[in-house]
Design an enzyme around this catalytic site. Structure first.
Site, PDB file in Angstrom:
ATOM      1  N   LYS A  87      11.850   4.257  -1.303  1.00 18.45           N
ATOM      2  CA  LYS A  87      10.500   4.674  -0.894  1.00 18.45           C
ATOM      3  C   LYS A  87      10.302   4.306   0.572  1.00 18.45           C
ATOM      4  O   LYS A  87      10.443   3.147   0.960  1.00 18.45           O
ATOM      5  CB  LYS A  87       9.489   3.960  -1.787  1.00 18.45           C
ATOM      6  CG  LYS A  87       8.164   4.649  -1.930  1.00 18.45           C
ATOM      7  CD  LYS A  87       7.362   3.947  -3.017  1.00 18.45           C
ATOM      8  CE  LYS A  87       5.990   4.521  -3.159  1.00 18.45           C
ATOM      9  NZ  LYS A  87       5.162   3.694  -4.042  1.00 18.45           N
TER      10      LYS A  87
HETATM   11  C1  E4P Z   1       2.244   5.275  -5.240  1.00 18.33           C
HETATM   12  O1  E4P Z   1       3.447   5.282  -5.238  1.00 18.33           O
HETATM   13  C2  E4P Z   1       1.423   4.079  -4.993  1.00 18.33           C
HETATM   14  O2  E4P Z   1       2.112   2.963  -5.517  1.00 18.33           O
HETATM   15  C3  E4P Z   1       0.095   4.099  -5.694  1.00 18.33           C
HETATM   16  O3  E4P Z   1      -0.105   5.258  -6.464  1.00 18.33           O
HETATM   17  C4  E4P Z   1      -1.054   3.660  -4.899  1.00 18.33           C
HETATM   18  O4  E4P Z   1      -2.223   3.706  -5.702  1.00 18.33           O
HETATM   19  P1  E4P Z   1      -3.550   2.917  -5.327  1.00 18.33           P
HETATM   20  O5  E4P Z   1      -4.273   3.697  -4.274  1.00 18.33           O
HETATM   21  O6  E4P Z   1      -4.324   2.894  -6.614  1.00 18.33           O
HETATM   22  O7  E4P Z   1      -3.153   1.556  -4.847  1.00 18.33           O
END
Ligand code: E4P
Length: 218
Positions: A87
């Site tokens: 990522k």
């Molecule tokens: C995606 O890969 C992120 O980890 C995640 O969906 C972020 O979500 P949040 O805005 O609820 O922290």
């Protein structure tokens, strides 16, 4: 449509996997910290533990923000297990790194995407997945779902192979709308996945069926 769970909590991952509908896992540095995982060795071991629970596609995020650092860290993460998807944040060096990873056959998830322009760059660089954050856009009064619709249209126009991984999903309607628009993947907390099970008419209908069966059969 694929379902990923957005957590670093092993118990929650196992619960979602046991439902039989889980296609992958996304994590981020905040989710790892929430589980109390810190220090390089512990972090790598935790990713390994997650990989051991699921069939494929475990997103593990780099911390570095310079090209050399992202490449080094991404390769270390990719070595943990074939299930790892590296990522990478949507920044200039992130885009360069995605291009290089893609050439080397390392799968990537371009994260922190908030505009169609960023989504085009991620796809051009060859990201396997791109993560638009719906809930965080909604938080600042921008329409997160509109971004998913724009991305779907653009990716279809040019047959981009990058998969739209709708992220920052806060409730079931986000998920349903993503399914209607045609996001390839949704990643969400366990609570959103289990909320999909619930309907009051299912509960009252089942109660009545069981009561009628008991009346008839003693
Ligand atoms: C995606 O890969 C992120 O980890 C995640 O969906 C972020 O979500 P949040 O805005 O609820 O922290």
């Amino acid at each position: 449509m694929q379902f990923f769970i957005d957590t670093a909590n092993l118990k929650e991952i196992k619960e979602a996997y046991d439902l039989g509908i889980l296609d992958g896992v996304t994590t981020n540095p905040s989710l790892m910290a929430k589980e109390g995982i810190s220090g390089k060795e512990n972090i790598l071991n935790h990713y390994k533990a997650i990989c051991n629970l699921v069939d494929d596609k475990v997103s593990a995020e780099v911390i570095a923000t310079d090209l050399e650092g992202i490449l080094k860290e991404g390769k270390e993460l990719a070595k943990i297990d074939d299930k790892i998807v590296v990522k990478v944040p949507m920044i200039k060096d992130g885009v360069k790194a995605i291009k290089k990873f893609s050439a080397e056959g390392i799968r990537t998830n371009c994260t922190l995407v908030f505009s169609p322009g960023q989504a085009i760059l991620a796809a051009k660089a060859g990201a396997s997945y791109v993560s638009p954050f719906i809930g965080r856009l909604d938080d600042i009064a921008q329409d997160g779902l509109e971004l998913i619709a724009q991305m779907r249209l653009i990716y279809n126009n040019f047959n981009f192979e990058t998969e739209i991984l709708a992220a920052s999903i806060r409730h079931t309607m986000h998920l349903i709308k993503c399914a209607e628009i045609g996001a390839d993947v949704v990643t969400c907390p366990l609570s959103v996945i289990t909320s999909l099970l619930k309907h009051p008419l299912t509960d009252s209908g089942l109660e009545k069926f069981l009561a009628d069966h008991k009346k008839a059969n003693g």
